[in-house]
Design an enzyme around this catalytic site. Structure first.
Site, PDB file in Angstrom:
ATOM      1  N   GLU A  33       0.831  -1.191   0.000  1.00 46.69           N
ATOM      2  CA  GLU A  33       0.000   0.000   0.000  1.00 46.69           C
ATOM      3  C   GLU A  33       0.870   1.248   0.000  1.00 46.69           C
ATOM      4  O   GLU A  33       1.763   1.389   0.837  1.00 46.69           O
ATOM      5  CB  GLU A  33      -0.908   0.037   1.233  1.00 46.69           C
ATOM      6  N   CYS A  34       0.616   2.161  -0.932  1.00 41.49           N
ATOM      7  CA  CYS A  34       1.189   3.504  -0.951  1.00 41.49           C
ATOM      8  C   CYS A  34       2.723   3.475  -0.840  1.00 41.49           C
ATOM      9  O   CYS A  34       3.401   3.188  -1.809  1.00 41.49           O
ATOM     10  CB  CYS A  34       0.554   4.353   0.139  1.00 41.49           C
ATOM     11  N   GLY A  35       3.285   3.772   0.323  1.00 39.11           N
ATOM     12  CA  GLY A  35       4.733   3.765   0.475  1.00 39.11           C
ATOM     13  C   GLY A  35       5.341   2.429   0.115  1.00 39.11           C
ATOM     14  O   GLY A  35       6.445   2.368  -0.440  1.00 39.11           O
ATOM     15  N   SER A  58      -1.011  -0.839  -4.522  1.00 36.32           N
ATOM     16  CA  SER A  58      -1.959   0.243  -4.763  1.00 36.32           C
ATOM     17  C   SER A  58      -1.604   1.451  -3.909  1.00 36.32           C
ATOM     18  O   SER A  58      -0.947   1.329  -2.875  1.00 36.32           O
ATOM     19  CB  SER A  58      -3.383  -0.233  -4.425  1.00 36.32           C
TER      20      SER A  58
END
Length: 462
Positions: free
Chosen positions: A331-333, A431
């Site tokens: 996720e993200c990072g 994502s």
């Protein structure tokens, strides 16, 4: 059970400082304090956990159902003496301007917590009474139990504020804080600095906040406030792996670069007999042994891009792990780390190269807000058509993208726009969206089932 929700008239009025002072002050009295954060924030929960000594949880009426919120609160509060929840933004700020959906006010009414309102009194005098009176009158169904004045210039200033409020409002003043730079938490582009960065000596921080509470807050008055929910017979949440002969080991990065995880996400994985195994992509040179999957959360990899990129041994370990077919969810990072490169200002840093994405930091938030995700194909987290909610909060963009599949249809609540996202490469799913697994607990079940399936397949082909 004793309990309250610390809300603010707006963002930046000092809610976190007040909440942490209350937690530390009550803990110093020997009370077990269970902290909560309203909304999707990861950073405040880290500070809550450090000061209270108990794992903070998120309450969120947009991502989670009413039943899920009540369950989170009741279960986490098991064994506690008092609940202290911190609101988000202003008390009535939520998904839109016409309703209370997603607001701290909605949460307070759902979980029956009285509200203590934090007001920034700097540069104010009698006008502060108009602010308090407006909050009293705005929602008759809300229990506004007290007000705490922040950034008070001195005794004379306080007396003027007290006289104004007591002559015009029914809400009791439960404390006033001076501008206290010694306990101020610095901020950066995604919010407050993380708890681990603030003070390696947690006791020193507890002492500072406890002293602030003892000197400036009416702790006895705060302890008269009660949570209206029935709590009898509620046991503490389990924190260990469920007993099972089929335990899976999930590697989860945790360091200055990676720290954005919902405690409930990890607990739901544990309930499916997943063992959470922590490691550091910044300092470790190899992954923990015997891992069956990776769950790479968000954080601040951009602040530590040089060190992450220089740790070539770990980058190779992660690249080899992904190539083996074992599941990787990011996720993200975590997605930034799995990309080919990350550009920060004028510098570009090589990352793990698992996904054909080149990432670039930006000067402003990109696609900020709550989201609804629908799986467009079967994936690690569930079947096609599965719907789960989460949020988007990042200062980066995809600068270039190679050939890669997408498994998500994402709808952004603020703009109503949709896009295809959720990048899939083999058994890797990444994502920008931070999903809250309690929005749809089947996500955790499916993730662990996919891990077991991948492990069984590897055993057959070995």
């Amino acid at each position: 059970m004793k309990g309250l929700l610390v809300a603010g008239t707006a963002s930046g009025v000092g809610k976190t400082t007040v909440a942490l002072a209350i937690m530390a002050g009550l803990r110093r009295r020997g009370l077990a304090v269970q902290p909560f954060k309203c909304g999707p924030d990861f950073l405040d929960t880290g500070h809550h956990t450090r000061i209270s000594g108990r794992v903070a949880r998120n309450l969120d009426t947009w991502m989670l159902s009413a039943e899920a919120n009540l369950s989170v609160l009741r279960n986490a509060a098991g064994g506690a003496d008092v609940i202290v929840a911190e609101g988000m933004m202003g008390l009535f700020d939520g998904k839109n301007g016409s309703s209370e959906i997603g607001s701290s006010a909605e949460i307070a009414k759902l979980v029956r917590l009285p509200v203590v309102l934090v007001v920034d009194a700097a540069k104010s005098a009698r006008s502060v009474a108009a602010v308090v009176l407006g909050f009293e009158m705005f929602d008759a169904d809300l229990r506004l139990a007290g007000v705490i004045l922040n950034r008070v210039a001195g005794e004379g200033h306080y007396e003027m504020l007290r006289e104004a409020i007591e002559s015009s409002c029914r809400t009791k003043i439960l404390g006033s804080l001076p501008l206290e730079s010694a306990i101020a938490i610095p901020e950066r582009h995604l919010g407050l600095h993380g708890a681990a960065e603030q003070a390696p000596d947690s006791q020193e921080a507890i002492d500072a906040f406890a002293a602030l509470a003892a000197n400036h807050l009416d702790l006895d008055g705060l302890l008269t406030l009660e949570c209206g929910l029935e709590m009898a017979g509620v046991a503490p949440l389990r924190v260990g792996t469920s007993p099972s002969a089929d335990v899976v080991r999930v590697g989860v990065p945790s360091d200055y670069a990676f720290s954005f995880y919902y405690a409930d996400n990890l607990d739901l994985l544990r309930e499916q007999s997943a063992e959470i195994v922590w490691f550091s992509p910044m300092t470790d040179t190899s992954l923990p042994s015997g891992l069956d999957a990776l769950y790479m959360g968000g954080g601040y990899p951009e602040l530590h891009a040089k060190q992450l990129s220089s740790n070539r041994a770990m980058l190779k370990e992660v690249r080899t792990f992904a190539a083996s077919g074992r599941p990787v969810y990011a996720e993200c990072g975590g997605m930034l780390y799995l990309s080919e490169s990350l550009s920060v200002d004028e510098d570009s840093y090589a990352m793990a190269g698992v996904l054909p994405l080149a990432m670039q930091m930006t000067d402003m938030l990109v696609k900020f807000g709550y989201v609804t995700v629908e799986f467009t194909e079967d994936c690690l987290l569930g079947r096609k058509g599965t719907v789960v909610r989460g949020h988007s909060f990042h200062h980066s963009r995809i600068a270039s993208q190679g050939e890669v599949s997408t498994n998500y249809r994402v709808q952004y609540s603020m703009s109503g726009k949709e896009e295809l996202e959720g990048f899939r490469q083999g058994n890797v799913l990444a994502s920008y969206i931070h999903l809250h697994f309690r929005a749809n607990p089947a996500v955790a079940e499916n993730f662990v089932a996919a891990i077991r399936q991948a492990r069984a397949l590897q055993a057959v082909t070995a």
